[in-house]
Each structure stands twice: as C-alpha cells, then as structure tokens.
Design a protein around this motif. Sequence first.
Motif, PDB file in Angstrom:
ATOM      1  N   ILE A   1       0.841  -1.204   0.000  1.00 28.13           N
ATOM      2  CA  ILE A   1       0.000   0.000   0.000  1.00 28.13           C
ATOM      3  C   ILE A   1       0.877   1.256   0.000  1.00 28.13           C
TER       4      ILE A   1
ATOM      5  N   ILE B   1      -5.253   4.078   7.236  1.00 30.66           N
ATOM      6  CA  ILE B   1      -5.042   2.628   7.185  1.00 30.66           C
ATOM      7  C   ILE B   1      -5.232   2.091   8.605  1.00 30.66           C
TER       8      ILE B   1
ATOM      9  N   VAL C   1     -15.652   0.849   4.569  1.00 28.25           N
ATOM     10  CA  VAL C   1     -14.770   0.975   3.391  1.00 28.25           C
ATOM     11  C   VAL C   1     -15.550   1.324   2.105  1.00 28.25           C
TER      12      VAL C   1
ATOM     13  N   ILE D   1      -8.701   2.182   4.437  1.00 25.41           N
ATOM     14  CA  ILE D   1      -8.217   0.806   4.219  1.00 25.41           C
ATOM     15  C   ILE D   1      -8.218   0.077   5.561  1.00 25.41           C
TER      16      ILE D   1
ATOM     17  N   ALA E   1      -6.333  -7.059   2.828  1.00 22.06           N
ATOM     18  CA  ALA E   1      -6.826  -5.712   3.094  1.00 22.06           C
ATOM     19  C   ALA E   1      -8.216  -5.587   2.502  1.00 22.06           C
TER      20      ALA E   1
ATOM     21  N   LEU F   1     -10.123  -2.604   0.901  1.00 21.33           N
ATOM     22  CA  LEU F   1      -9.641  -1.293   0.464  1.00 21.33           C
ATOM     23  C   LEU F   1     -10.374  -0.804  -0.781  1.00 21.33           C
TER      24      LEU F   1
ATOM     25  N   ASN G   1      -6.801  -0.935  -4.744  1.00 17.84           N
ATOM     26  CA  ASN G   1      -6.578  -2.386  -4.844  1.00 17.84           C
ATOM     27  C   ASN G   1      -5.989  -2.755  -6.216  1.00 17.84           C
TER      28      ASN G   1
END
Length: 370
Positions: free
Chosen positions: A112, A201, A218, A225, A244, A246, A251
Amino acid sequence: MKRRRSKDKEEIMESLVRDDIMSMESYAAVEPVHVLAERVGVPLERTAKLDSNENPYGCSPRVRQALGNFEFYHTYPDHAHREMREMLEEYTGIGTEYIGVANGSDEMIDLILRVVLDPGDKVLNFPPTFGTYSVHTEANRGGLLNVPRDPDTFDVDIAAAKSAIDDRTRAILLSNPNNPTGNLTPERDILELLETGLLVIVDEAYYEFSELTVAHLVPSYPNLIVLRSMSKWAALAGLRVGYAILPPTINDCVYKSKPIYNVNMAAEIAAKESLKDAQYMKQTVRTIISERERLYRLLDEQGILKPLPSQGNFLLCQAPDGNGARIKEHFQNRGIFVRHFPALYDMLRITVGKPEHTDAMIKALDELEV
Ligand SMILES: Cc1ncc(COP(=O)(O)O)c(C=O)c1O
C-alpha cells in the motif's frame, strides 16, 4: 567459514545501495523459539512461546490434511487470488473488488505504501505501536510523523494528530487494537481522521479478539483501508497470509505492482481451509479471550506485574521499577519467552497462551525475589 571482505569491495557494495537504506535501523525481530530454547537449555516441548502474539492452539486440522493431500505444488498459484477473495467476501461481507490478499498483512502495508507514497511524503504514526510501520515507511522513501499516544491511557490524541498534519502528510497508520498496548481507538475518532481526507489505514490484525471493526465503512469512504491477518485467529503466522479491505482503485494499483505470485500455494490452501473451518478457529479465539481475562486477574491479584486491559491476544504489563530485563530473563530461564520493551517504561508484553502457560508464569513470578 566467513570470508573477509576487502575494504574496496565494501566501498563498492555500499556505493551500490540507497544511502537511506544503508543507514536504516534493522527491525528487532523475535528469535525463533528453538534458538531461544537451546540457548537456555529447556526442551522445546516445555517452552511457552509468549513473545509474538501467536495462537498456541495451532491451525485447523483441516489445514494439515489439505496441505498433505494437495497434488499441484509444481504449478504456480493464482496471482489474482480469486478463490481466496471470494471466500473472504463471504467471511467479511464485503465484495471481492474491495479485497486484496498478501504474504501477511505486513507485506500488504508495504504494497500500500508503495502505491501511495512519493519520496519525502509523510505517514502519521501513533507510537508506541507496531514497529514495522516505520520499516515500510522508510523503505518506501517516506518519513514518519510521530504523534505519541497519551502516556497513561495510550489513547490516540486526535486533536494533536490533526494539527500535526502538513502538506507532505499522505497517510495515517493506526493499529486497532494497538500492538503492544492492547487498547482500542473508537469509531468516532477514526471518522474524525477520515475527515482529514488523508488515506487512513486501520490495522485490524487482532479483530477477531476485539470484535470492533470499521471494515463496513470501506465502501463509503474512498480514503479508508482496513488490514486483516490470518496469523492470529487462524494460527497461520508461519504460512504468511493477510489481506486488506480497500477502495477498488487502490486495490487495482496494489495488484499491478505486487510481486506476481506473492501468496504461495501452501498459504492459499491453508487460508481457504481455515475460512471453511472458521467456526472451529473462532472457538480457540473464545478460549484465548477467557484465558486473557484469567491471566489478567491472576497477575492483578499477585501484584508483581501490573497488566493493562487488552482487546488483543496479549497483555502489556508494567514491571516493578527497573526490573523488566530481570523478569524477562527469569522467565526465559524457565523456557517462558515474552517481549520486553525497555523504551516503553520497561514494560513486558505477554501473549495469552494455554492455561498451563499462565500457570507456569504465575509460578515463576511467585519464585521471583523482588
Ligand atoms: C498490529 C499488527 N499488524 C500486523 C501484524 C503482522 O501480521 P502478519 O503476520 O499478517 O504479517 C502484526 C503482527 O504481530 C501486528 O501486531
């Protein structure tokens, strides 16, 4: 036998690598249990490995069986992780386009930051927290903007965080519950962080033990994330699978830039079998949660180590003044391995083990001369 490197060669090698990596500090990882056991002369089967927040009950029996029966290790795994993502959609209730899988959630942090950081960008961090956040930030040419947690409660100071943000700040990393302190940041604070517009995150490696998640947010927030791990609840730390939840655009960038076959076939099989056997693994999680409460109560009654409440599978404990290293060594000599944080008020972090591990620890403390 070690070969001596000449000074010239050393200089050439140094000139070939990035200066910032050359001067980076190494992450102080825990040594393997067999190394520790041998060092203190305790047979491996009599050790209590309580230093890395692993699940002492081990993986689902279905995992062992499926790994032994699989016949296609000679073929590459699915680079797009299709079946795992479908099963994770079922597990999380969130669509596959929002799910990315990696070689541990640790790799996911790296992937990420790779897609979001430009050199010199900053990542807001709330120490004391998980140590590899700084490794991945620095390896991706970013810098940490540290906003320390409250020294008594370890709560995140949201007002201080917001005022620390400058025009180079790109992302916020928040462990929730926080490793090593065990406390949670409530959803309303995370919503405030999301309002900054920065990428937030939220690392939920211990979600199954805390049961608090912001994963459902999300799909509504393009800057959120959530990281999850199969290492803790599913006991797959050695096989390395994390994921994750995200925004799909981020992604897609992760999938474009990741090592192609980042999740190996054994890890994929293990993750899928664990998800099929989630009910069984969740039973071990419940057992660990009730052992966490028992360990807390026994330590509290004994009064030598002072535990903090925790929503993870570990307890952070205050050692009596200046005794952290001595207690760690006292445990170690009995084959009980815990994590010592000299820079964090000399505290010890104890992973919640089986009842017999708790009993051995309490007995060892009874034998300690304070
Ligand atoms: C907060 C936190 N995030 C991530 C990880 C890494 O988990 P994984 O094994 O999935 O890489 C850990 C491991 O201890 C952790 O404590």
